[in-house]
Write an enzyme that holds these catalytic residues in place. Sequence first.
Site, PDB file in Angstrom:
ATOM      1  N   TYR A 190       0.816  -1.215   0.000  1.00 11.58           N
ATOM      2  CA  TYR A 190       0.000   0.000   0.000  1.00 11.58           C
ATOM      3  C   TYR A 190       0.855   1.272   0.000  1.00 11.58           C
ATOM      4  O   TYR A 190       1.974   1.277   0.477  1.00 11.58           O
ATOM      5  CB  TYR A 190      -0.937   0.005   1.204  1.00 11.58           C
ATOM      6  CG  TYR A 190      -2.044  -1.008   1.059  1.00 11.58           C
ATOM      7  CD1 TYR A 190      -3.287  -0.629   0.579  1.00 11.58           C
ATOM      8  CD2 TYR A 190      -1.834  -2.335   1.370  1.00 11.58           C
ATOM      9  CE1 TYR A 190      -4.298  -1.563   0.431  1.00 11.58           C
ATOM     10  CE2 TYR A 190      -2.829  -3.272   1.218  1.00 11.58           C
ATOM     11  CZ  TYR A 190      -4.068  -2.887   0.753  1.00 11.58           C
ATOM     12  OH  TYR A 190      -5.065  -3.813   0.587  1.00 11.58           O
ATOM     13  N   ARG A 235       2.420  -0.166 -10.168  1.00  8.90           N
ATOM     14  CA  ARG A 235       3.642  -0.810 -10.649  1.00  8.90           C
ATOM     15  C   ARG A 235       3.291  -2.131 -11.295  1.00  8.90           C
ATOM     16  O   ARG A 235       2.257  -2.725 -10.979  1.00  8.90           O
ATOM     17  CB  ARG A 235       4.639  -0.984  -9.519  1.00  8.90           C
ATOM     18  CG  ARG A 235       4.166  -1.923  -8.431  1.00  8.90           C
ATOM     19  CD  ARG A 235       4.991  -1.898  -7.184  1.00  8.90           C
ATOM     20  NE  ARG A 235       6.179  -2.717  -7.276  1.00  8.90           N
ATOM     21  CZ  ARG A 235       7.103  -2.755  -6.332  1.00  8.90           C
ATOM     22  NH1 ARG A 235       6.956  -2.016  -5.237  1.00  8.90           N
ATOM     23  NH2 ARG A 235       8.157  -3.505  -6.462  1.00  8.90           N
ATOM     24  N   TYR A 245      -5.480  -0.486   9.505  1.00 10.02           N
ATOM     25  CA  TYR A 245      -5.155  -1.917   9.450  1.00 10.02           C
ATOM     26  C   TYR A 245      -3.835  -2.149   8.731  1.00 10.02           C
ATOM     27  O   TYR A 245      -2.963  -2.867   9.224  1.00 10.02           O
ATOM     28  CB  TYR A 245      -6.281  -2.702   8.769  1.00 10.02           C
ATOM     29  CG  TYR A 245      -5.964  -4.171   8.635  1.00 10.02           C
ATOM     30  CD1 TYR A 245      -6.103  -5.023   9.730  1.00 10.02           C
ATOM     31  CD2 TYR A 245      -5.522  -4.710   7.434  1.00 10.02           C
ATOM     32  CE1 TYR A 245      -5.793  -6.369   9.625  1.00 10.02           C
ATOM     33  CE2 TYR A 245      -5.216  -6.061   7.321  1.00 10.02           C
ATOM     34  CZ  TYR A 245      -5.359  -6.882   8.417  1.00 10.02           C
ATOM     35  OH  TYR A 245      -5.051  -8.206   8.315  1.00 10.02           O
ATOM     36  N   LYS A 256      -0.248  -3.606  10.313  1.00 10.32           N
ATOM     37  CA  LYS A 256       0.481  -4.761   9.805  1.00 10.32           C
ATOM     38  C   LYS A 256       1.917  -4.381   9.452  1.00 10.32           C
ATOM     39  O   LYS A 256       2.855  -5.126   9.728  1.00 10.32           O
ATOM     40  CB  LYS A 256      -0.228  -5.361   8.587  1.00 10.32           C
ATOM     41  CG  LYS A 256      -1.621  -5.881   8.870  1.00 10.32           C
ATOM     42  CD  LYS A 256      -1.669  -6.836  10.037  1.00 10.32           C
ATOM     43  CE  LYS A 256      -1.367  -8.244   9.644  1.00 10.32           C
ATOM     44  NZ  LYS A 256      -1.528  -9.219  10.728  1.00 10.32           N
ATOM     45  N   PRO A 274       0.033 -13.008   3.008  1.00  8.51           N
ATOM     46  CA  PRO A 274      -1.065 -13.408   2.126  1.00  8.51           C
ATOM     47  C   PRO A 274      -1.942 -12.228   1.724  1.00  8.51           C
ATOM     48  O   PRO A 274      -2.046 -11.237   2.454  1.00  8.51           O
ATOM     49  CB  PRO A 274      -1.847 -14.409   2.977  1.00  8.51           C
ATOM     50  CG  PRO A 274      -1.532 -14.036   4.392  1.00  8.51           C
ATOM     51  CD  PRO A 274      -0.130 -13.501   4.369  1.00  8.51           C
ATOM     52  N   VAL A 280      -7.103 -14.184   3.758  1.00  2.91           N
ATOM     53  CA  VAL A 280      -7.168 -15.300   4.683  1.00  2.91           C
ATOM     54  C   VAL A 280      -8.611 -15.764   4.688  1.00  2.91           C
ATOM     55  O   VAL A 280      -9.520 -14.967   4.976  1.00  2.91           O
ATOM     56  CB  VAL A 280      -6.711 -14.906   6.108  1.00  2.91           C
ATOM     57  CG1 VAL A 280      -6.838 -16.080   7.060  1.00  2.91           C
ATOM     58  CG2 VAL A 280      -5.279 -14.382   6.069  1.00  2.91           C
TER      59      VAL A 280
END
Length: 119
Positions: free
Chosen positions: A49, A54, A73, A77, A102, A105
């Site tokens: 993010y 790209r 969030y 992370k 991932p 999930v």
Amino acid sequence: MTARSISNPRSEDEMVKPARDGVLRVLRAARDAGVRRVVLTSAIGAVAYGHPDRSTPFTEADWTNVDAGIEPYQKSKTLAERAAWHFVETEGSGLELTTVNPTGVLGPVLGPDYSPHSA
């Protein structure tokens, strides 16, 4: 009054602090117990993010740009995973770390709080 949720915390610290502190607690406990290797399930939110579009793959050199106005969030992370790598480098005493990031999930919902991506 606005309901609080994972996608609408009162403050980003409601997500960032528990994520970072939780990862560090686990790593300290693992190190102190003599664990050799930890696999941390992070998320694509720690990597992808806040970048311009790209076409190249993300690598272990890429991090989400936490100064790019991203959601709490993704910021949580990113900062939790960065803290984990810093801990292993400075205090890990040989502890090995691997992370997986991932994009989703899947599985049953175990409580009333849904992630922002399942609604």
